[in-house]
Design an enzyme around this catalytic site. Sequence first.
Site, short mmCIF file in Angstrom:
data_model
loop_
_atom_site.label_atom_id
_atom_site.label_comp_id
_atom_site.label_asym_id
_atom_site.label_seq_id
_atom_site.Cartn_x
_atom_site.Cartn_y
_atom_site.Cartn_z
N HIS A 185 -4.69 -8.99 2.63
CA HIS A 185 -5.96 -8.28 2.71
C HIS A 185 -6.35 -7.82 4.11
CE1 HIS A 185 -9.57 -6.84 0.85
NE2 HIS A 185 -10.38 -7.63 1.52
N HIS A 188 -7.16 -3.75 -4.40
CA HIS A 188 -6.94 -2.36 -4.78
C HIS A 188 -6.40 -2.21 -6.19
CE1 HIS A 188 -7.66 -0.07 -0.98
NE2 HIS A 188 -7.67 -1.31 -0.53
N HIS A 193 0.81 -1.22 0.00
CA HIS A 193 0.00 0.00 0.00
C HIS A 193 0.85 1.28 0.00
CE1 HIS A 193 -3.89 -1.82 0.09
NE2 HIS A 193 -3.65 -2.49 1.19
N HIS A 248 -4.69 -13.15 -2.73
CA HIS A 248 -4.82 -11.91 -1.97
C HIS A 248 -5.93 -11.98 -0.94
CE1 HIS A 248 -4.67 -7.63 -1.06
NE2 HIS A 248 -6.00 -7.63 -1.13
#
Length: 315
Positions: A235, A111, A52, A160
């Site tokens: 996740h 994402h 991220h 994920h």
Amino acid sequence: MDVDLYLERLRRGRVLSATELLRVCERASTLFVEQPNVLSLAPPVTVVTNLHGHFYDLLEIFRVEGDCPDVNYLFLGGHVDYGWFSLLTISLLLCLKLRYPLRVNLLRGAHECQAVSKEFGLYDECMRVYGDARLWREIVRCFTFLPLAAVLDRRLFAVHGGLSPDIDSVDQLLVLDRFGEPAAGGVVADLLWSEPDSEAKDFHKITGSPGYVFGQNAVNAFCSSNRLDRIVRGHRLCVDGYVHMFEGRLTSLWSAPNFLGRGGNVGATVRVEENLDVYNRFLAAPLCCRKIPDTMADQELSHPSLSSYVVEKPL
């Protein structure tokens, strides 16, 4: 295209030019589209997930675990959004894939799609850095070609999010059409969004969100029918970096330490060796190693999540 030069600049916190990034996305897309939906990877492989935009923590992972090409890496998705350095992070990962295509692999996460990345940071960062939504669209297009899962050492399923009630075997995943934006419901969305729950046994639909909650019976059935030992997935933020569930048959992993500079969590990776999984926890990269890329405006230094995340501009 000089990928080595790009890698050198990216590691110093310098973003690529718009033209360079467009070329990287185009070349990376040609590699991803040739890969199967489910990768089959031999050990050793180090698994990383949910960075991220924690660019400097990615560099710290390379320092702790070993750099490419000395170490094989699998990134489970969640590469972008939330953090301040999504462009540096995804640019570095894509360039590493181009430079070491057999050593570096990326999967798609929740994402890595248009709607989510537009709302949670990547779109805004592309507009701030390049002033052009075309870069965001090209990165998102590249995401549509990413593989969905991997089998490591013929015994570990990596994904994920989680499982789907519509899938019993890994072979079924091989024939899915993964290209394009995932539908709100369906197997691809399940793989990206589903969540394990210690109180569930089978599958239950998540209210107001794609994917399913799944429990121990679902995990045991999937592992047994595919002759797998366990599942590793991302996740979910884990305070201790990772958490085992269902008598060790599923592990949730999180690799972005001190998430957004205030999470207080450690990061973790897992090195999958032959018949052995080695978990490694690590702290956030030292403040002295974090810099503000030259593309960030001075007024953004007052952002509350940035003050504890970076300390100085590069010269």
